[in-house]
Scaffold this motif. Structure first.
Motif, PDB file in Angstrom:
ATOM      1  N   THR A  13      33.075  25.191  46.614  1.00 56.90           N
ATOM      2  CA  THR A  13      34.212  24.470  47.403  1.00 56.90           C
ATOM      3  C   THR A  13      34.707  24.895  48.750  1.00 56.90           C
ATOM      4  O   THR A  13      36.004  24.638  48.319  1.00 56.90           O
ATOM      5  CB  THR A  13      34.954  24.929  46.248  1.00 56.90           C
ATOM      6  N   ARG A  14      34.782  26.090  48.805  1.00 59.51           N
ATOM      7  CA  ARG A  14      35.322  26.761  50.190  1.00 59.51           C
ATOM      8  C   ARG A  14      34.347  27.167  50.607  1.00 59.51           C
ATOM      9  O   ARG A  14      33.453  28.492  50.635  1.00 59.51           O
ATOM     10  CB  ARG A  14      36.021  27.998  49.613  1.00 59.51           C
ATOM     11  N   GLU A  19      35.421  23.926  61.587  1.00 61.22           N
ATOM     12  CA  GLU A  19      36.333  23.014  61.358  1.00 61.22           C
ATOM     13  C   GLU A  19      37.242  23.106  60.604  1.00 61.22           C
ATOM     14  O   GLU A  19      38.909  22.798  60.593  1.00 61.22           O
ATOM     15  CB  GLU A  19      35.792  21.531  61.609  1.00 61.22           C
ATOM     16  N   THR A  21      37.765  25.352  56.340  1.00 60.33           N
ATOM     17  CA  THR A  21      37.172  25.502  55.549  1.00 60.33           C
ATOM     18  C   THR A  21      37.378  24.639  54.388  1.00 60.33           C
ATOM     19  O   THR A  21      38.571  23.962  54.104  1.00 60.33           O
ATOM     20  CB  THR A  21      37.755  27.052  54.406  1.00 60.33           C
ATOM     21  N   ARG A  22      36.222  24.127  53.477  1.00 57.25           N
ATOM     22  CA  ARG A  22      36.566  23.065  53.053  1.00 57.25           C
ATOM     23  C   ARG A  22      35.594  22.864  51.892  1.00 57.25           C
ATOM     24  O   ARG A  22      34.350  23.999  52.177  1.00 57.25           O
ATOM     25  CB  ARG A  22      37.076  21.702  53.689  1.00 57.25           C
ATOM     26  N   PRO A  23      35.577  21.858  50.888  1.00 62.83           N
ATOM     27  CA  PRO A  23      33.921  21.742  50.212  1.00 62.83           C
ATOM     28  C   PRO A  23      33.552  21.111  50.973  1.00 62.83           C
ATOM     29  O   PRO A  23      34.034  20.448  51.183  1.00 62.83           O
ATOM     30  CB  PRO A  23      35.292  20.906  48.679  1.00 62.83           C
ATOM     31  N   ALA A  24      32.091  21.775  50.294  1.00 59.83           N
ATOM     32  CA  ALA A  24      30.821  20.584  51.123  1.00 59.83           C
ATOM     33  C   ALA A  24      29.689  21.496  50.976  1.00 59.83           C
ATOM     34  O   ALA A  24      29.279  22.189  49.843  1.00 59.83           O
ATOM     35  CB  ALA A  24      30.752  21.847  52.888  1.00 59.83           C
ATOM     36  N   TYR A  39      30.896  17.248  49.381  1.00 59.32           N
ATOM     37  CA  TYR A  39      30.433  18.514  48.533  1.00 59.32           C
ATOM     38  C   TYR A  39      30.293  17.724  46.589  1.00 59.32           C
ATOM     39  O   TYR A  39      29.192  18.622  47.139  1.00 59.32           O
ATOM     40  CB  TYR A  39      32.220  19.005  48.043  1.00 59.32           C
ATOM     41  N   ASP A 313      38.957  32.368  57.634  1.00 57.89           N
ATOM     42  CA  ASP A 313      38.238  31.738  58.755  1.00 57.89           C
ATOM     43  C   ASP A 313      38.361  32.259  59.727  1.00 57.89           C
ATOM     44  O   ASP A 313      37.798  31.957  61.137  1.00 57.89           O
ATOM     45  CB  ASP A 313      39.396  30.692  59.374  1.00 57.89           C
TER      46      ASP A 313
END
Length: 405
Positions: A13-14, A19, A21-24, A39, A313
């Motif tokens: 989720t992090r 670019e 921090t994001r869910p991926a 994600y 980040d």
């Protein structure tokens, strides 16, 4: 995706990307990041899924300032122990400094000796700096062509007699030679005359230590270095903002953090400079001036960074992206397609208390003993292979790196 067979997907989720921090979900093929996907993207047929939940997926840390001391002073450290400690701490790439080993990395033959020692022992990817000393101007270009990432020099005594400092004339000659082939010179910048004139009071008082390494020693050396670099159109990086020269008073520490925030200071690396326990005397004048921090650098920095309002980040930029860029490690330092699949998995809210007995450094001496730190490194991954997991290390799979030509 690229069409190459994806064999691994890492999901969190992090995920810390360039670019933000994001869910991926990060797809890996053949040890390389193939794509950074949404994600909830479908996992390709035949690929293994590793789901880290809310633990943070960071790019593997890049430590460009490590004294491994191997061969020659292996009672201080060694490639086996240093790279195990690094892997346990989320570091997946390191560059070894040219001094404190015997021989120092000042000729191609010496480089080959060090590479032969490192090759079977490296748990993480490992590269090498060359050294610039008064006697080896003729060796600088051959070392660069042999793959070193740049050259380290001292403007004041290094602490070991086999790696003498450069005077101003020698500095100019070395810098001109290195500038001629576009290399990078990294410099310990303290003026020896100011150091010689400073009061030398042995003992455990930090104020006496500060007085022995005055600010003018740094300022004068850096001013001269900048003048040479401008005149010769040379690439120069000033290093060492702790230990020697010292971190000074609390107000100066605040300014260092401000410098990180505004980009004046590029990166944070360990300057892992270990020694045997007998060299850690209670006297600043005689104690070996280094802190063993390969295994603890990420949680140590994160603990203070989070207190000061910084994000992961920021930490990833300081400890992975910027060091990789400085050294020209184009496949390291970021979670994005085309980079090596090197990762650190961190539980940032978890805490632990430092127990020296749990460190993989050869000498379990640490300035952090008994400290409670935020950030537990759950695992480290090198080119898509888990090399450390909750303190359990895999067999060494690190590669020896050479500068991109």
């Amino acid at each position: 995706m690229s069409g190459v067979d994806v064999n691994l997907v890492l999901r969190s989720t992090r995920v810390v990307t360039p670019e933000g921090t994001r869910p991926a979900a990060v797809a890996v093929a053949g040890g390389t990041i193939d794509a950074v996907l949404p994600y909830d993207a479908d996992v390709p047929a035949g690929a293994r899924l590793e789901d880290f939940g809310d633990d943070v997926l960071l790019p593997g840390l890049v430590d460009t300032h490590v004294h491994v001391n191997d061969p020659g002073r292996t009672e201080w450290e060694g490639f086996w122990t240093a790279t195990r400690a690094a892997a346990a701490g989320g570091i997946t790439t390191l560059l070894d400094m040219p001094l404190n080993s015997l021989p120092p990395t000042t000729t191609v033959d010496h480089l080959r000796t060090k590479q032969q020692v490192a090759a079977p022992k490296a748990h993480i990817d490992t590269g090498f700096w060359g050294g610039a000393i008064p006697s080896n101007v003729k060796d600088l270009r051959p070392l660069y062509e042999a793959g070193v990432f740049g050259f380290k020099c001292f403007l004041s005594p290094s602490g070991v007699e086999e790696f003498p400092e450069l005077d101003q004339e020698q500095l100019a000659r070395s810098m001109a030679e290195i500038a001629g082939f576009g290399g990078l010179l990294i410099v310990h910048a303290e003026d020896p005359h100011h150091l010689a004139d400073a009061p030398q009071r042995p003992g455990p008082a930090y104020a006496d230590f500060l007085a022995s390494r005055p600010r003018d020693a740094e300022n004068t050396a850096i001013e001269g270095l900048i003048a040479h670099a401008k005149r010769l159109n040379a690439r120069v990086h000033v290093l060492h903002l702790k230990c020697c020269p010292p971190i000074r008073e609390a107000a100066n520490q605040d300014i260092l953090w401000a410098g990180l925030a505004d980009g004046t200071i590029d990166c944070i690396v360990s300057d892992h400079s270990p020694c045997t326990t007998d060299l850690k005397t209670p006297d600043f004048a005689s104690a070996w001036g280094g802190i063993s921090s390969l295994q603890l650098g990420l949680p140590a920095i994160w603990t203070e960074a989070r207190r000061r309002g910084h994000s992961l980040d920021d930490v990833a930029r300081w400890m992975s992206a910027a060091p990789a860029e400085l050294a020209g490690l184009t496949r390291k330092g970021a979670i994005e397609a085309g980079r090596d699949a090197d990762f650190a998995v961190l539980a940032p809210e978890a805490t632990f208390t430092v127990d020296p007995a749990e460190l993989f450094h050869r000498n379990q001496v640490t300035a952090y003993a008994g400290k409670t730190l935020h950030g537990v490194v759950r695992s480290s991954w090198l080119r898509g292979v888990r090399i450390a997991s909750d303190g359990v290390l895999a067999e060494p799979t690190g590669r020896l790196l050479e500068r991109d030509r």
